[in-house]
Design a protein around this motif. Structure first.
Motif, PDB file in Angstrom:
ATOM      1  N   GLU A  35       1.064  -0.817  -0.129  1.00  0.00           N
ATOM      2  CA  GLU A  35      -0.005  -0.240   0.130  1.00  0.00           C
ATOM      3  C   GLU A  35       0.835   1.293   0.249  1.00  0.00           C
ATOM      4  O   GLU A  35       1.696   1.743   0.760  1.00  0.00           O
ATOM      5  N   ILE A  36       0.831   1.512  -0.646  1.00  0.00           N
ATOM      6  CA  ILE A  36       1.772   3.250  -1.104  1.00  0.00           C
ATOM      7  C   ILE A  36       0.510   4.290  -0.415  1.00  0.00           C
ATOM      8  O   ILE A  36      -0.170   4.717  -1.100  1.00  0.00           O
ATOM      9  N   GLY A  37       0.848   4.689   0.276  1.00  0.00           N
ATOM     10  CA  GLY A  37      -0.140   5.957   0.980  1.00  0.00           C
ATOM     11  C   GLY A  37      -1.065   5.233   2.119  1.00  0.00           C
ATOM     12  O   GLY A  37      -1.853   4.468   1.891  1.00  0.00           O
ATOM     13  N   CYS A  38      -0.893   5.524   3.130  1.00  0.00           N
ATOM     14  CA  CYS A  38      -1.713   5.080   4.638  1.00  0.00           C
ATOM     15  C   CYS A  38      -2.575   5.665   5.197  1.00  0.00           C
ATOM     16  O   CYS A  38      -3.378   4.902   5.898  1.00  0.00           O
ATOM     17  N   TYR A  39      -2.194   6.962   5.345  1.00  0.00           N
ATOM     18  CA  TYR A  39      -3.093   7.846   5.663  1.00  0.00           C
ATOM     19  C   TYR A  39      -2.903   7.591   7.019  1.00  0.00           C
ATOM     20  O   TYR A  39      -2.291   7.490   7.824  1.00  0.00           O
ATOM     21  N   SER A  40      -4.528   6.996   7.903  1.00  0.00           N
ATOM     22  CA  SER A  40      -4.603   6.986   9.039  1.00  0.00           C
ATOM     23  C   SER A  40      -4.831   5.210   9.075  1.00  0.00           C
ATOM     24  O   SER A  40      -5.050   4.780  10.568  1.00  0.00           O
ATOM     25  N   GLY A  41      -4.693   4.436   8.226  1.00  0.00           N
ATOM     26  CA  GLY A  41      -4.599   3.246   8.376  1.00  0.00           C
ATOM     27  C   GLY A  41      -5.582   2.404   8.281  1.00  0.00           C
ATOM     28  O   GLY A  41      -6.180   1.124   8.391  1.00  0.00           O
ATOM     29  N   TYR A  42      -7.071   2.917   7.951  1.00  0.00           N
ATOM     30  CA  TYR A  42      -8.194   2.423   7.346  1.00  0.00           C
ATOM     31  C   TYR A  42      -8.037   1.579   6.475  1.00  0.00           C
ATOM     32  O   TYR A  42      -8.576   0.125   6.114  1.00  0.00           O
ATOM     33  N   SER A  43      -7.858   1.838   5.211  1.00  0.00           N
ATOM     34  CA  SER A  43      -7.320   0.695   4.428  1.00  0.00           C
ATOM     35  C   SER A  43      -6.241  -0.541   4.469  1.00  0.00           C
ATOM     36  O   SER A  43      -6.821  -1.445   4.518  1.00  0.00           O
ATOM     37  N   ALA A  44      -5.507   0.082   5.407  1.00  0.00           N
ATOM     38  CA  ALA A  44      -4.272  -1.330   5.937  1.00  0.00           C
ATOM     39  C   ALA A  44      -5.074  -2.699   6.506  1.00  0.00           C
ATOM     40  O   ALA A  44      -5.259  -3.302   6.893  1.00  0.00           O
ATOM     41  N   LEU A  45      -5.956  -1.722   7.740  1.00  0.00           N
ATOM     42  CA  LEU A  45      -6.985  -2.699   8.332  1.00  0.00           C
ATOM     43  C   LEU A  45      -7.789  -3.456   7.523  1.00  0.00           C
ATOM     44  O   LEU A  45      -7.996  -4.897   8.153  1.00  0.00           O
ATOM     45  N   ALA A  46      -8.415  -3.283   6.742  1.00  0.00           N
ATOM     46  CA  ALA A  46      -9.398  -3.859   5.526  1.00  0.00           C
ATOM     47  C   ALA A  46      -8.432  -4.751   4.767  1.00  0.00           C
ATOM     48  O   ALA A  46      -8.856  -5.864   4.627  1.00  0.00           O
ATOM     49  N   TRP A  47      -7.764  -4.368   4.536  1.00  0.00           N
ATOM     50  CA  TRP A  47      -6.764  -5.344   3.971  1.00  0.00           C
ATOM     51  C   TRP A  47      -6.393  -6.241   4.700  1.00  0.00           C
ATOM     52  O   TRP A  47      -6.336  -8.056   4.598  1.00  0.00           O
ATOM     53  N   TYR A  48      -6.057  -6.493   6.311  1.00  0.00           N
ATOM     54  CA  TYR A  48      -5.541  -6.758   7.139  1.00  0.00           C
ATOM     55  C   TYR A  48      -6.616  -8.101   7.485  1.00  0.00           C
ATOM     56  O   TYR A  48      -6.540  -9.632   7.080  1.00  0.00           O
ATOM     57  N   GLU A  49      -8.150  -7.773   7.875  1.00  0.00           N
ATOM     58  CA  GLU A  49      -9.242  -8.961   7.501  1.00  0.00           C
ATOM     59  C   GLU A  49      -9.300  -9.267   7.085  1.00  0.00           C
ATOM     60  O   GLU A  49      -9.968 -10.126   6.929  1.00  0.00           O
ATOM     61  N   SER A  50      -9.758  -8.478   5.760  1.00  0.00           N
ATOM     62  CA  SER A  50     -10.027  -9.740   4.227  1.00  0.00           C
ATOM     63  C   SER A  50      -9.019 -11.060   4.499  1.00  0.00           C
ATOM     64  O   SER A  50      -9.078 -11.749   3.693  1.00  0.00           O
TER      65      SER A  50
END
Length: 174
Positions: free
Chosen positions: A71-86
């Motif tokens: 992921e290039i650009g994390c911002y607050s980690g929302y998409s990282a959380l999505a990737w993690y959960e999925s």
């Protein structure tokens, strides 16, 4: 909103977004909580992926059975959380890059609060330099950073052979 993806009028984009939101899987309570926190804390929270985008990311990661995500650009980690959960089944390694110190702090908060540190690595610094340090291949590359860098980032990913043979690159608002 879908105005950046399809050439809809704003009203049509809102209608399509509403339809997709109502007919897509909902995001988790943790994602809802993080979304609400980010919107409350950051004036530029419109940079964050939407709940519909989060649900789409989760769908794609599950469909592709991703084992490594960049992921290039994390911002607050929302998409990282999505990737993690999925990727609970595949236990994917997730590498996220962030430059902005304010967003690095927010992302670290997210990684700690939701227990993501076992599979999510946050690399601080300019994406162009960080990409050059990466090895191996990624099943998903999500580019959501400074828009003027997208072409360079994608070229680096391809030139450095960081995309797996069946992988995909997603660019947000490119």
């Amino acid at each position: 909103m879908l105005t950046s993806v399809l050439s809809f009028t704003p009203d049509m984009a809102a209608t399509v977004t509403d339809y997709c939101t109502k007919n897509s899987n909902d995001v988790s309570d943790n994602m809802k909580e993080l979304w609400d926190w980010t919107v409350a804390v950051f004036e530029d929270a419109d940079k964050m992926s939407s709940p519909l985008q989060g649900a789409t990311m989760k769908f794609l990661a599950e469909l592709l059975q991703a084992r490594r995500i960049l992921e290039i650009g994390c911002y607050s980690g929302y998409s990282a959380l999505a990737w993690y959960e999925s990727t609970q089944k595949t236990e994917a390694q997730i590498i996220t890059l962030e430059l902005d110190p304010k967003m690095i702090a927010a992302s670290r908060r997210t990684l700690d609060k939701y227990g993501l540190n076992d599979r999510v690595t946050l690399i601080e610094g300019p994406a162009q330099q960080s990409i050059e340090t990466l090895t191996g291949t990624f099943d998903i590359v999500f580019v959501d950073a400074n828009k003027d860098g997208y072409q360079t980032y994608v070229k680096q990913i391809l030139d450095n052979k960081l995309l797996s043979p069946h992988g995909m690159i997603m660019c947000d608002n490119g």
